[in-house]
Enzyme design. Structure first.
Site, PDB file in Angstrom:
ATOM      1  CD  GLU A 106       7.259  -8.772   2.008  1.00 35.55           C
ATOM      2  OE1 GLU A 106       6.162  -7.534   1.753  1.00 35.55           O
ATOM      3  OE2 GLU A 106       8.535  -9.455   1.603  1.00 35.55           O
ATOM      4  CB  CYS A 159       6.420  -4.396   2.475  1.00 37.20           C
ATOM      5  SG  CYS A 159       7.223  -3.274   2.230  1.00 37.20           S
ATOM      6  CB  ILE A 208      -0.551  -0.128   1.184  1.00 41.03           C
ATOM      7  CG1 ILE A 208      -1.744  -0.919   1.635  1.00 41.03           C
ATOM      8  CG2 ILE A 208      -1.886   1.520   1.045  1.00 41.03           C
ATOM      9  CD1 ILE A 208      -2.959  -1.187   2.627  1.00 41.03           C
ATOM     10  CD  GLU A 209       3.795   2.049  -4.515  1.00 44.23           C
ATOM     11  OE1 GLU A 209       4.356   1.591  -5.001  1.00 44.23           O
ATOM     12  OE2 GLU A 209       3.622   2.987  -5.270  1.00 44.23           O
TER      13      GLU A 209
END
Ligand SMILES: [Zn+2]
Length: 138
Positions: free
Chosen positions: A55, A53, A43-44
């Site tokens: 993970e 990230c 999710i930027e």
């Protein structure tokens, strides 16, 4: 659960990635001992350092749902080799993973490389390394 099945779920999670800046979409699927699978995507954010990230999205979802023990994680992206977690994610994973947890690094072409957290982060700073303040000599 077979590694291929967990990778297939990570591919589904990857489709939900929010990556308008890099275009680099990542998916993760985390299998807990309860049998639940927690999906994560990257999710930027316009303020790049606020990006999360895939993970960490998956593991934070699991922890917030009460799951603390894990069997395996799959990570997938459109990479030449299996998608490898960044350093920040490795440190987060070592908080909750021991070497019984399989970490499947995958790509979209069927490559799956299985690793342990000790292989990905040798010599890690682990939870047991924290010295509580009341035990420190000041
Ligand atoms: Zn990361």
């Amino acid at each position: 659960m077979k590694s291929q099945d967990l990778v297939a779920q990570a591919i589904l999670a990857r489709a939900r990635a929010y990556a308008p800046y890099s275009g680099f979409k990542v998916g993760a699927a985390l299998l807990g001992k309860s049998g639940a699978v927690y999906l994560g995507c990257n999710i930027e954010n316009a303020a790049y350092s606020s990006t999360n990230c895939a993970e960490r999205t998956a593991i934070f979802k699991a922890i917030s749902e009460g799951e603390r023990d894990f069997i395996a994680m799959a990570i997938v992206a459109d990479t030449d080799q299996g998608c490898s977690p960044c350093g920040v994610c490795r440190q987060v994973l070592v908080e909750f993973f021991d070497d019984t947890v399989e970490i499947h690094l995958a790509n979209l072409n069927g490559v799956i490389q299985s690793r342990t957290i000790s292989q990905l982060l040798p010599g890690a700073f682990r939870p047991g390394d924290v010295q509580r303040n009341d035990r420190r000599e000041l």
